[in-house]
Design a protein around this motif. Structure first.
Motif, PDB file in Angstrom:
ATOM      1  N   ALA A 490       6.310 -58.564 -16.321  1.00 42.85           N
ATOM      2  CA  ALA A 490       6.436 -57.363 -17.161  1.00 42.85           C
ATOM      3  C   ALA A 490       6.128 -56.088 -16.384  1.00 42.85           C
ATOM      4  CB  ALA A 490       5.518 -57.478 -18.371  1.00 42.85           C
ATOM      5  N   ASP A 491       5.173 -56.147 -15.483  1.00 40.72           N
ATOM      6  CA  ASP A 491       4.794 -54.972 -14.698  1.00 40.72           C
ATOM      7  C   ASP A 491       5.131 -55.134 -13.226  1.00 40.72           C
ATOM      8  OD1 ASP A 491       3.693 -53.499 -16.853  1.00 40.72           O
ATOM      9  OD2 ASP A 491       1.879 -54.719 -16.764  1.00 40.72           O
ATOM     10  N   SER A 492       6.143 -55.952 -12.930  1.00 36.70           N
ATOM     11  CA  SER A 492       6.533 -56.190 -11.543  1.00 36.70           C
ATOM     12  C   SER A 492       6.965 -54.895 -10.872  1.00 36.70           C
ATOM     13  CB  SER A 492       7.676 -57.205 -11.492  1.00 36.70           C
ATOM     14  OG  SER A 492       8.182 -57.332 -10.173  1.00 36.70           O
ATOM     15  N   GLN A 493       6.682 -54.791  -9.583  1.00 37.79           N
ATOM     16  CA  GLN A 493       7.125 -53.633  -8.814  1.00 37.79           C
ATOM     17  C   GLN A 493       8.606 -53.718  -8.473  1.00 37.79           C
ATOM     18  OE1 GLN A 493       5.037 -50.956  -8.153  1.00 37.79           O
ATOM     19  NE2 GLN A 493       3.791 -52.136  -9.599  1.00 37.79           N
ATOM     20  N   VAL A 494       9.190 -54.906  -8.686  1.00 38.62           N
ATOM     21  CA  VAL A 494      10.616 -55.114  -8.436  1.00 38.62           C
ATOM     22  C   VAL A 494      11.367 -54.829  -9.733  1.00 38.62           C
ATOM     23  CG1 VAL A 494      12.372 -56.754  -7.664  1.00 38.62           C
ATOM     24  CG2 VAL A 494      10.043 -56.896  -6.739  1.00 38.62           C
ATOM     25  N   SER A 495      12.213 -53.823  -9.710  1.00 39.12           N
ATOM     26  CA  SER A 495      12.809 -53.327 -10.957  1.00 39.12           C
ATOM     27  C   SER A 495      13.634 -54.389 -11.678  1.00 39.12           C
ATOM     28  CB  SER A 495      13.669 -52.099 -10.670  1.00 39.12           C
ATOM     29  OG  SER A 495      14.723 -52.423  -9.773  1.00 39.12           O
ATOM     30  N   TRP A 496      14.412 -55.188 -10.938  1.00 40.87           N
ATOM     31  CA  TRP A 496      15.260 -56.158 -11.636  1.00 40.87           C
ATOM     32  C   TRP A 496      14.428 -57.257 -12.286  1.00 40.87           C
ATOM     33  CZ3 TRP A 496      15.276 -61.310 -10.573  1.00 40.87           C
ATOM     34  CH2 TRP A 496      14.846 -61.736  -9.312  1.00 40.87           C
ATOM     35  N   LYS A 497      13.296 -57.604 -11.671  1.00 42.21           N
ATOM     36  CA  LYS A 497      12.407 -58.594 -12.292  1.00 42.21           C
ATOM     37  C   LYS A 497      11.805 -58.030 -13.573  1.00 42.21           C
ATOM     38  CE  LYS A 497      10.947 -61.428  -8.380  1.00 42.21           C
ATOM     39  NZ  LYS A 497       9.781 -61.991  -7.663  1.00 42.21           N
ATOM     40  N   ARG A 498      11.409 -56.763 -13.510  1.00 42.63           N
ATOM     41  CA  ARG A 498      10.834 -56.102 -14.684  1.00 42.63           C
ATOM     42  C   ARG A 498      11.874 -56.013 -15.807  1.00 42.63           C
ATOM     43  NH1 ARG A 498       9.297 -52.132 -11.947  1.00 42.63           N
ATOM     44  NH2 ARG A 498      10.887 -50.603 -12.515  1.00 42.63           N
ATOM     45  N   ASP A 499      13.097 -55.679 -15.433  1.00 45.63           N
ATOM     46  CA  ASP A 499      14.163 -55.580 -16.436  1.00 45.63           C
ATOM     47  C   ASP A 499      14.506 -56.946 -17.033  1.00 45.63           C
ATOM     48  OD1 ASP A 499      14.300 -52.878 -16.037  1.00 45.63           O
ATOM     49  OD2 ASP A 499      16.097 -52.929 -14.782  1.00 45.63           O
ATOM     50  N   HIS A 500      14.556 -57.961 -16.190  1.00 43.23           N
ATOM     51  CA  HIS A 500      14.846 -59.306 -16.696  1.00 43.23           C
ATOM     52  C   HIS A 500      13.779 -59.746 -17.695  1.00 43.23           C
ATOM     53  CE1 HIS A 500      17.957 -61.245 -13.786  1.00 43.23           C
ATOM     54  NE2 HIS A 500      18.343 -60.077 -14.230  1.00 43.23           N
ATOM     55  N   ALA A 501      12.528 -59.461 -17.363  1.00 44.86           N
ATOM     56  CA  ALA A 501      11.439 -59.839 -18.267  1.00 44.86           C
ATOM     57  C   ALA A 501      11.558 -59.102 -19.597  1.00 44.86           C
ATOM     58  CB  ALA A 501      10.088 -59.542 -17.607  1.00 44.86           C
TER      59      ALA A 501
END
Length: 852
Positions: A490-501
């Motif tokens: 949810a708070d990943s520094q990687v934008s696509w991971k954050r968006d996927h979550a």
């Protein structure tokens, strides 16, 4: 072939005066290969091994640590590496010798092809000039020749001879160069480039790896994969061979090629070769009756292998299948054997066209796959296409199995019971749910992978109904993998991971809000716990706990309101005048805009679990503190912050009331249950906040500290302890106080939240509060209560002391940037909060209970 050349030349000389004499070599392929075998014997003996193993030594992988013979290992002189190096050099010479033999064979083959071409050309020339014409006068070789045709035929044959001589000359020059290269390569010795060249050409097989291990080039040829499958097949079934060295070598070859973390997949070229090798290997096994999954399970179980050997072989075969399914390893759906694709796509279920693949056969294949996978080390992650499809099918089948339709005489899948599916489904999901891309595909869109081959073909709602509505024997721990990555990213520094979550979280909440899904998941079978129907979050506590983590991770987004015309979903926060009303969000960042009805449905699933409800409320209380702190530190307007905090509490209280009323409780009982939850929640917050307050005033704030602790484990010991403490029945006064049933209760609530913020900010010390008699003690640990009721009957007087004697007398220098008139700021916030808070518990229950 020399006799053929003599015959061709004899005819050509007698007829045309021409002959072809390509150079030849005295070297013989068979003689050189015999020499190479003799050198290999030396290489094997150098390692202290029997020459009986020399065929397997190069054709199959061997355990690097066991290649050295016992007589050398037992010397214990530390020179094992020298023996390996010596054997490696000798083995290289054998490889170069085989390479030279191949060059000799190739040269002779080319020479023989030239001789054949010469013979064909001579015959064609003779046939062309030979004639029975009565006008011919030149008799030669008993034939009648036409002079004109003769000259033309000789000219053409001469041209062909010139061409053949040029080609023969070039072949000879190349052959001589190869001979020189061979000598140079032997002088250079086993350099990495030389060894790789020989391995790629097939002159060295597994022997380089067997001698030196990791880092050596590997021979991966699909044609050898079928042989490997046939070799291992000899050890399966009741008539299978006893395991021997050849079996161990074959198994090791499979482990190297099929190993998910094998060195093979570090090299792009090897990766392509390895995936082709595995595809051919499993394709060979899949030709067995019933397909490889059933065949391997039965074959291994009935074999003469001991239990450890059976598990080892099953694990290697299972891991190889997962590796082959992985797109990152060069595999994927299209490369999987038919039986793997079939089990992932599943049998025909209700409302679907019939399939030739019966559900009984599917269950056998499912058991076979689970048997292979449960023996792996658990580190392999299957590919996205396979994982999406397999997970989707299991969800749909589990829903059928757990539904009323499957239990009657006309049940769609009467042989598939929830109990029989639990084990294999749990095993397989333990792997497929490790693929976050597949989990995202299932949750983020209503029709995951629709129209794509090898992807799930069931609707998200049906998948979730099956996966969440099954009464898992592990309390939902395995199926939680579908969602437990969401709060982590949810708070990943990687934008696509954050968006996927965020997209997956919204998709999940949206699915749980669907009327049919909500109805199904509130009425799941719970007979194993002695109850008829319950919500899925009451029977799968691990799953419920992970859902709570999602609420905590995205609790900021539960303060956002979706107004008419707004786009719901995981979208960007608008850059307009409304953004001032979002104190926890920045315009342009993404957040979940969740309709209130969806929030309500999601939260109802959480609060219906007696252990989870206090955690949800504690997180809500901590979030309120965080929002209040935004106002006091000047980061949010009073109306916006108070509205956000009040609306969040209203949504949570509303979810509790709706859930308890729907459970059949009277309104007064529903209010009592809510009060008990809040009592426990306040105790949790008080204990956690006092611990945070001692941590040198964490910059993130007490509210964040509490949320962080709760997010680690919703069923933490603190929650359990507070649940036990709150087992006594609250009286009416306590109930009313806990649910903020009056203006005075709201005042005390806001005042205590403000005080905790002051402590966290450093404006107030615990010593000051203790001296004023405002701390409560539990087990020798004094702390500031999160709720005034912990002060007992004198709570009104305590609030007066706190407000007028403590807060109003904080020196300006200690406020650390907070409003100078801090008491007024807190009172103003209380008024704004009170105006915004539409208390569903009070509005819908207290009015009916006049005695309160």
């Amino acid at each position: 072939m020399s006799d053929d050349l003599s015959s061709h030349n004899s005819t050509a000389r007698d007829t045309f005066g021409l002959s072809f004499n390509p150079k030849d070599t005295e070297a013989e392929y068979s003689t050189i290969m015999d020499a190479a075998d003799g050198i290999t014997d030396i290489a094997v003996r150098t390692l202290g091994r029997s020459t009986d193993l020399k065929d397997d030594f190069d054709k199959l992988a061997m355990d690097y640590t066991h290649v050295i013979g016992a007589q050398i290992r037992n010397q214990g002189d530390g020179n094992e590496g020298m023996w390996r190096q010596a054997s490696y050099a000798v083995n290289y010479c054998a490889g170069e010798t085989r390479s030279w033999a191949a060059e000799v064979k190739d040269f002779k083959k080319k020479r023989n092809n030239l001789i054949k071409e010469w013979g064909d050309a001579v015959k064609a020339a003779v046939d062309k000039v030979q004639s029975d014409s009565p006008g011919s006068h030149s008799l030669l070789m008993g034939g009648v020749f036409d002079k004109k045709e003769y000259k033309l035929a000789k000219k053409e044959l001469s041209g062909k001879l010139e061409e053949l001589n040029d080609r023969a000359s070039n072949d000879w020059k190349k052959f001589k160069q190869k001979a020189e290269d061979y000598g140079d390569n032997l002088k250079e010795g086993p350099t990495p480039e030389n060894v790789k060249r020989l391995v790629d050409a097939g002159h060295i097989g597994w022997s380089a790896y067997n001698i030196k291990g990791r880092g050596e080039p590997l021979p991966l040829k699909p044609k050898d994969a079928a042989k490997l499958a046939r070799t291992l097949d000899k050890y399966l079934g009741p008539d299978g061979k006893e395991p021997d060295q050849a079996y161990q070598n074959a198994l090791l070859t499979l482990q190297i090629v099929g190993g998910y973390n094998s060195v093979v997949y570090d090299n792009p070229i090897h990766k392509v070769q390895a995936s082709s090798y595995l595809e051919r290997f499993y394709s060979e096994l899949d030709e067995k009756d019933g397909g490889l999954l059933r065949y391997l399970k039965k074959g291994i179980e009935d074999s003469s292998l001991n239990n450890e050997e059976k598990a080892q072989l099953a694990g290697a075969l299972g891991e190889g299948l997962l590796t082959l399914s992985s797109e990152d390893h060069g595999g994927g759906w299209s490369r999987l054997p038919e039986s793997m694709q079939r089990v992932a796509e599943g049998p025909a279920l209700s409302g679907e066209p019939p399939k030739p693949y019966h559900h009984i056969a599917w269950k056998q294949d499912l058991d076979g796959l689970a048997y292979l996978l449960e023996s792996t080390d658990g580190r392999a992650v299957p590919g996205s296409s396979f994982s999406t499809t397999m997970t989707s099918t299991l969800g749909r089948v589990l829903y059928e199995a757990n539904s009323d339709a499957s239990s009657g005489p006309d049940g769609v899948i009467p042989e598939l019971t929830p109990r029989s599916l639990d084990g294999p489904a749990k095993t397989i999901l333990g792997f497929t749910l490790e693929n976050e891309d597949a989990n995202y595909a299932i949750l983020a869109t209503p029709d995951p992978g629709k129209g794509e081959p090898g992807h799930g073909h069931y609707h998200r709602d049906d998948i979730i109904k099956g996966l969440f509505g099954h009464n898992w024997s592990d309390d939902g721990r395995t199926v939680s993998k579908l969602i437990n990555w969401i709060p982590e990213n949810a708070d990943s520094q990687v934008s696509w991971k954050r968006d996927h979550a965020g997209e997956a979280a919204y998709g999940l909440i949206e699915a749980l809000a669907d009327k049919e899904v909500a109805e199904a998941l509130r009425n799941v079978d719970n007979s194993i716990k002695g109850e008829d129907k319950t919500a899925f979050t009451e029977q799968n506590n691990e799953l419920a706990g992970n859902l709570t983590k999602i609420y905590i991770a995205y609790i900021d987004d539960f303060t956002l309101e979706v107004e008419s015309g707004d786009k719901a979903g995981y979208v960007e926060v608008p850059e307009d005048e409304r953004s001032e009303g979002f104190p926890l969000h920045t315009p342009g960042e993404k957040a979940m805009f969740i309709p209130e009805s969806s929030q309500n449905n999601f939260l109802r699933f959480l609060v219906t679990n007696d252990k989870l409800a206090p955690t949800v409320l504690a997180a809500t209380e901590a979030e309120e503190q965080r929002i209040f702190e935004k106002y006091l530190t000047g980061e949010g307007r009073i109306t916006a912050t108070a509205d956000s905090a009040a609306s969040l509490r209203g949504v949570v209280d509303g979810a509790m009331l709706d859930e308890y009323i729907d459970e059949g409780r009277e309104k007064k009982e529903a209010k009592k249950a809510a009060a008990k939850n809040w009592e426990t929640a306040y105790a949790i917050v008080g204990g956690t906040a006092s611990a945070a307050a001692g941590a040198a005033h964490p910059a993130a704030g007490a509210g964040v500290a509490i949320l962080t602790e709760l997010g680690k484990e919703p069923f933490k010991e603190l929650v359990e302890d507070k649940l036990k403490e709150g087992e006594e029945e609250p009286d009416d006064d306590e109930i009313n106080s806990m649910i903020l049933g009056s203006d005075s209760d709201i005042q005390r609530h806001v005042m205590l939240q403000g005080t905790q913020i002051l402590v966290n900010n450093g404006a107030l010390s615990m010593e000051t509060l203790d001296n004023a008699g405002l701390l409560v003690d539990q087990g020798g640990k004094p702390y500031l209560p999160a709720h005034a009721h912990e002060w007992g009957a004198g709570r009104s007087g305590k609030i007066d002391v706190l407000r007028d004697d403590v807060i109003d007398n904080i020196p300006s220098k200690d406020l650390n940037g907070l409003p100078e008139d801090i008491k007024k700021a807190i009172v103003d916030y209380k008024k704004a909060y009170q105006e915004q808070y539409d208390n569903p518990l009070v509005e819908k229950t207290i009015d009916d209970d006049k005695e309160d």
